[in-house]
Design a protein around this motif. Sequence first.
Motif, PDB file in Angstrom:
ATOM      1  N   MET A   1       0.694  -1.246   0.333  1.00 44.86           N
ATOM      2  CA  MET A   1      -0.014  -0.272   0.246  1.00 44.86           C
ATOM      3  C   MET A   1       1.144   1.085   0.537  1.00 44.86           C
ATOM      4  O   MET A   1       1.879   1.888   0.571  1.00 44.86           O
ATOM      5  CB  MET A   1      -1.020  -0.021   1.172  1.00 44.86           C
ATOM      6  CG  MET A   1      -1.777   1.006   1.424  1.00 44.86           C
ATOM      7  SD  MET A   1      -3.269   1.129   2.689  1.00 44.86           S
ATOM      8  CE  MET A   1      -3.829  -0.604   2.279  1.00 44.86           C
ATOM      9  N   ASN A   2       0.751   2.444  -0.629  1.00 45.28           N
ATOM     10  CA  ASN A   2       1.238   3.848  -0.899  1.00 45.28           C
ATOM     11  C   ASN A   2       1.331   4.160   0.572  1.00 45.28           C
ATOM     12  O   ASN A   2      -0.447   4.498   0.659  1.00 45.28           O
ATOM     13  CB  ASN A   2       1.235   3.906  -2.585  1.00 45.28           C
ATOM     14  CG  ASN A   2       1.628   3.549  -3.666  1.00 45.28           C
ATOM     15  OD1 ASN A   2       3.024   3.091  -3.008  1.00 45.28           O
ATOM     16  ND2 ASN A   2       0.737   3.999  -4.450  1.00 45.28           N
ATOM     17  N   ARG A   3       2.471   5.089   0.803  1.00 46.28           N
ATOM     18  CA  ARG A   3       1.770   5.655   2.053  1.00 46.28           C
ATOM     19  C   ARG A   3       1.282   7.379   1.149  1.00 46.28           C
ATOM     20  O   ARG A   3       2.419   7.935   0.766  1.00 46.28           O
ATOM     21  CB  ARG A   3       2.555   5.450   2.976  1.00 46.28           C
ATOM     22  CG  ARG A   3       3.287   4.664   3.845  1.00 46.28           C
ATOM     23  CD  ARG A   3       4.633   4.355   3.749  1.00 46.28           C
ATOM     24  NE  ARG A   3       5.804   4.657   3.290  1.00 46.28           N
ATOM     25  CZ  ARG A   3       6.339   4.625   3.452  1.00 46.28           C
ATOM     26  NH1 ARG A   3       6.805   4.705   4.505  1.00 46.28           N
ATOM     27  NH2 ARG A   3       7.399   5.022   2.706  1.00 46.28           N
TER      28      ARG A   3
ATOM     29  N   GLN B   1      -2.714   4.813   2.332  1.00 45.71           N
ATOM     30  CA  GLN B   1      -2.749   5.351   3.382  1.00 45.71           C
ATOM     31  C   GLN B   1      -2.338   6.226   4.456  1.00 45.71           C
ATOM     32  O   GLN B   1      -1.317   6.787   3.293  1.00 45.71           O
ATOM     33  CB  GLN B   1      -1.740   4.097   3.716  1.00 45.71           C
ATOM     34  CG  GLN B   1      -1.390   4.341   5.551  1.00 45.71           C
ATOM     35  CD  GLN B   1      -0.249   3.343   6.076  1.00 45.71           C
ATOM     36  OE1 GLN B   1      -0.316   2.534   5.597  1.00 45.71           O
ATOM     37  NE2 GLN B   1       0.035   3.903   7.286  1.00 45.71           N
ATOM     38  N   VAL B   2      -3.615   7.200   3.607  1.00 52.84           N
ATOM     39  CA  VAL B   2      -3.181   8.267   4.117  1.00 52.84           C
ATOM     40  C   VAL B   2      -3.367   8.804   5.570  1.00 52.84           C
ATOM     41  O   VAL B   2      -3.956   8.639   6.634  1.00 52.84           O
ATOM     42  CB  VAL B   2      -4.777   8.680   3.590  1.00 52.84           C
ATOM     43  CG1 VAL B   2      -4.825  10.542   3.936  1.00 52.84           C
ATOM     44  CG2 VAL B   2      -4.460   8.704   2.031  1.00 52.84           C
ATOM     45  N   THR B   3      -2.276   9.795   6.019  1.00 50.81           N
ATOM     46  CA  THR B   3      -1.761  10.509   6.967  1.00 50.81           C
ATOM     47  C   THR B   3      -2.103  11.715   6.568  1.00 50.81           C
ATOM     48  O   THR B   3      -1.490  12.185   5.999  1.00 50.81           O
ATOM     49  CB  THR B   3      -0.378   9.762   7.461  1.00 50.81           C
ATOM     50  OG1 THR B   3      -0.229   8.500   8.155  1.00 50.81           O
ATOM     51  CG2 THR B   3      -0.237  10.656   9.408  1.00 50.81           C
TER      52      THR B   3
ATOM     53  N   ARG C   1      15.606  10.233   2.702  1.00 51.56           N
ATOM     54  CA  ARG C   1      14.935   8.539   3.488  1.00 51.56           C
ATOM     55  C   ARG C   1      13.042   9.155   3.253  1.00 51.56           C
ATOM     56  O   ARG C   1      12.769   7.905   3.879  1.00 51.56           O
ATOM     57  CB  ARG C   1      14.645   8.786   5.430  1.00 51.56           C
ATOM     58  CG  ARG C   1      16.614   8.839   5.157  1.00 51.56           C
ATOM     59  CD  ARG C   1      16.750   8.852   6.677  1.00 51.56           C
ATOM     60  NE  ARG C   1      15.918   8.113   7.650  1.00 51.56           N
ATOM     61  CZ  ARG C   1      15.608   9.041   8.952  1.00 51.56           C
ATOM     62  NH1 ARG C   1      15.475  10.322   9.658  1.00 51.56           N
ATOM     63  NH2 ARG C   1      14.907   7.999   9.671  1.00 51.56           N
ATOM     64  N   ARG C   2      12.883  10.281   2.797  1.00 48.01           N
ATOM     65  CA  ARG C   2      11.241  10.619   2.486  1.00 48.01           C
ATOM     66  C   ARG C   2      10.518   9.657   3.489  1.00 48.01           C
ATOM     67  O   ARG C   2       9.866   8.811   3.394  1.00 48.01           O
ATOM     68  CB  ARG C   2      10.677   9.142   1.337  1.00 48.01           C
ATOM     69  CG  ARG C   2      11.288   9.690  -0.230  1.00 48.01           C
ATOM     70  CD  ARG C   2      10.702   8.953  -1.292  1.00 48.01           C
ATOM     71  NE  ARG C   2      10.026   7.950  -0.900  1.00 48.01           N
ATOM     72  CZ  ARG C   2      10.774   6.439  -2.165  1.00 48.01           C
ATOM     73  NH1 ARG C   2      11.758   6.909  -2.665  1.00 48.01           N
ATOM     74  NH2 ARG C   2      10.295   5.033  -1.901  1.00 48.01           N
ATOM     75  N   VAL C   3      10.620  10.884   4.561  1.00 47.21           N
ATOM     76  CA  VAL C   3      10.205  11.014   6.290  1.00 47.21           C
ATOM     77  C   VAL C   3       9.548  12.125   6.233  1.00 47.21           C
ATOM     78  O   VAL C   3      11.069  13.357   5.900  1.00 47.21           O
ATOM     79  CB  VAL C   3      11.228  10.310   7.128  1.00 47.21           C
ATOM     80  CG1 VAL C   3      11.339   8.677   6.996  1.00 47.21           C
ATOM     81  CG2 VAL C   3      11.965  11.128   7.400  1.00 47.21           C
TER      82      VAL C   3
ATOM     83  N   GLY D   1       7.284  11.689  16.301  1.00 51.98           N
ATOM     84  CA  GLY D   1       8.182  10.359  15.903  1.00 51.98           C
ATOM     85  C   GLY D   1       8.328  11.009  14.206  1.00 51.98           C
ATOM     86  O   GLY D   1       8.545  12.071  13.539  1.00 51.98           O
ATOM     87  N   GLU D   2       8.246  10.235  13.112  1.00 54.97           N
ATOM     88  CA  GLU D   2       8.356   9.992  11.576  1.00 54.97           C
ATOM     89  C   GLU D   2       7.371   9.598  10.949  1.00 54.97           C
ATOM     90  O   GLU D   2       6.916   8.574  11.173  1.00 54.97           O
ATOM     91  CB  GLU D   2      10.395   9.591  11.639  1.00 54.97           C
ATOM     92  CG  GLU D   2      11.277  10.494  11.751  1.00 54.97           C
ATOM     93  CD  GLU D   2      12.480   9.199  11.557  1.00 54.97           C
ATOM     94  OE1 GLU D   2      12.228   8.558  11.051  1.00 54.97           O
ATOM     95  OE2 GLU D   2      13.696  10.328  11.902  1.00 54.97           O
ATOM     96  N   TYR D   3       7.018   9.569  10.170  1.00 54.93           N
ATOM     97  CA  TYR D   3       6.367   9.466   9.100  1.00 54.93           C
ATOM     98  C   TYR D   3       6.352   8.879   7.801  1.00 54.93           C
ATOM     99  O   TYR D   3       7.427  10.278   7.301  1.00 54.93           O
ATOM    100  CB  TYR D   3       5.147  10.164   9.236  1.00 54.93           C
ATOM    101  CG  TYR D   3       4.293  10.843  10.405  1.00 54.93           C
ATOM    102  CD1 TYR D   3       2.936   9.599  10.787  1.00 54.93           C
ATOM    103  CD2 TYR D   3       4.923  11.331  11.311  1.00 54.93           C
ATOM    104  CE1 TYR D   3       2.406  10.142  12.427  1.00 54.93           C
ATOM    105  CE2 TYR D   3       4.288  11.600  12.382  1.00 54.93           C
ATOM    106  CZ  TYR D   3       3.214  10.772  12.628  1.00 54.93           C
ATOM    107  OH  TYR D   3       2.468  10.886  14.115  1.00 54.93           O
TER     108      TYR D   3
END
Length: 858
Positions: A1-3, A30-32, A83-85, A91-93
Amino acid sequence: MNRLVVIGNGMVGQRLVEAVRSRDTGGGWQVTVLAEESRPAYDRVRLSAFFDGVGPDGLSVHTPDDGVDLRLAEPARRIDRDRRVVVTDHGEYGYDALVLATGSYPFVPPIDGARRPTDGASGGALRDGVFVYRTLDDLVAIRAFATDPAAGRRIGTVIGGGLLGLEAANALRLLGLRTHVVEFAPRLMPVQVDEAGGAMLRRYVEDLGVDVHLGTATSAIRTGPDGTPQGVTLTDGTALDTDLVVVAAGVRPRDDLARDAGLAVGERGGVTVDATCRTSDPRIWAVGECAAVSVAGEPGRCYGLVAPGYAMAEVVADRLLGGTAAFSGADTSTKLKLLGVDVASFGDAHGVTENCLDVTFTDPATRVYAKLVLSDDARTLLGGVLVGDATAYPTLRASVGGALPGPPLALLAPAGEGGGTGAGVAALPGGAQVCSCNAVTKDQILGAIDDGCTDVAGIKACTRAGTSCGSCVPMLKQLLSVAGVTQSTALCEHFTHSRQELFDIIRVRAIRTFSQLVAEHGQGRGCDICKPVVASILASLGNGYVLDGEQAALQDTNDHFLANIQRDGTYSVVPRIPGGEITPEKLIVIGEVARDFNLYTKITGGQRIDLFGARVEQLPQIWRRLVDAGFESGHAYGKALRTVKSCVGSTWCRYGVQDSVGLAVALELRYRGLRAPHKIKSAVSGCARECAEARSKDFGIIATDVGWNLYVGGNGGFRPRHADLFASDLSTEELVHTIDRFLMFYIRTADRLQRTAAWIEAMDGGLDHLRSVIVDDSLGLAAELDAAMARHVESYSDEWRDTIDDPQRLRRFTSFVNAPDTPDPSISFEVERGQPVPALGERRPVALGLPTTLEVRR
């Protein structure tokens, strides 16, 4: 699943999430969402509704979604592109796609004293008493500071005269502060309106008591011992006292995260994106106010409106799901009601197109200004400006770039004036955008209606039209009518009933409070539409003193203090003078009261004497003097009978054929205090020469040799209208019974704020139907209407006397709750033509240079 990570949960960020979720039927994303504020997305376009009692829930545009991980109060701190975060304090996403929807931040000019000194530096955070106008938290803080009872704050200053600046000024007015607006440009709203429109807008704003300072800036904020503002100094040398400062000097794109991450940014700020809204990093997009979008080879532009942001959100959602959408520019039209004034601009409002033509309509009397910008052949509409009356805005804005939907003057002039007929929705082509915020066309709306949408709410749900700024809602109603759909007559969102239905419910069920009515027949807690309407209905049904108990909270400002509030915060007092007839003794008392309280005195057009300049704590003292002399409230503050004007009639005039004064006095005393959907005016003329101007009144009487002719449905004001002949040669008894029924039927069946003229025009069958009801009793209501008027006449009680005879009621009439005997020091006067007038300083009109006395030459 793509983030997918979305930074920002404003209106545009929320739209993006909803667009992705609605398209992603396979669950591929997946959506944040990382939100800086502690509240989910809310409507910033309607932010000022907070001061009208609309809470956060009422402003929310957030739709809960189990498929979205919404992180409130967790702002992004850093983007690690390698790092694509996205890094936050918690925290980190990680992301496969990142969308920046960070919006903008308020620009605060480098004003000495605006910020707190910090460790010897020039300044840190804004000091106490200095605010920006951007978030709900900002508005909560402004309200708390302005209304602190221990501080007694009275004056506020807004830096900036644009959209937000005028909204902030209105907010301070609603909080009870005298308000200044300081604008660097030579006119208000310089981006949206032209010079003439700005001049008209200034007249409106100043008439509301707001002091406007143009062509100058704020150089310093003077502070007191507690560090809060005491005044501001302008660059032209003007010094203003103030207790609070709101900075609304514009916004800047929030591109700090992008800059720190090494993304390309525009020369004037904003994250540089192409027509697909993609940044210099192919995995990162930007939408809304933070994006500087390049279209058709032009340099990046940041849009400060919600409609372009929504368009960008739809483009990115489409791209994330494999589509090919591109941003091709956006409609930057705006329509707002600022301080009660309609203001709109659309298309090329300033006429920058080469060889374009301007067509303007200006009516200083009604304060309406309109301009259309046309192509050089006068066939294509390019843009325009509307101030004072924006009725035609939806149709005109939808017609930009196409053929004019009618003759220019007919589009600009209000209906019925100068040949104006208004712009009709039927004239629009099917492809015209009705809702520019959400790019919804006329054909799409008609299609939704064909598919079963039967009201505005259904159209909104189906097409999104009308869900953003709301300016297109009137056109949605027109389209429903065009499609043959009967529209709802609901008073507001809290009642599904019309005013007439509520009147009958309250009357039949003997309801005595708003709380009971909304609990049994409505929903929610009410609003500024339904509360005054219900207050009027309760009063017209004889529900006692209008300021007792819960009823006080329902009233408009003027009714709240039984007097008319003026531009400087003082009040005017208008005692009743039935028919304009007054004894010398009473005239002397009025003069003594005006002298003793230093009031400005003027004879009105309705044969009354208006006393201006009374402070709120002086009102009961003035009333006492007047009541003791035999006067009572003239109800100049209420939606009620104002006056029954008269000529001198047969008693004195050699042309008079009936006693017009005697009839006018009797009618005014009969109908005094009668609450209605709108104000009611009347007049009686003693002969056909019509010196009392009876045909310009809601009901007017003209004497004949054998009786009276009754005219109904006239009015002056914004759109003057002559009354129509209703009945001829009536006896005095027949006349009174006919007027009784006319007024009671109007009160029972008219809509909110509907004058008698509009009521009759909207009535099915018009004047003929009204005559059948009143004269022929076709509905069998005559006995009810007669009884209702009899109850009113028997139960009348003067509100001024009721107030001064009750110590508890008198407690409301103070300038400051914490210091009831202290006069408002912000109120000051100067002398003009021998009378006190508000101290307007630089806004004092220039003298005409006419002599103050006339010399008779022989």
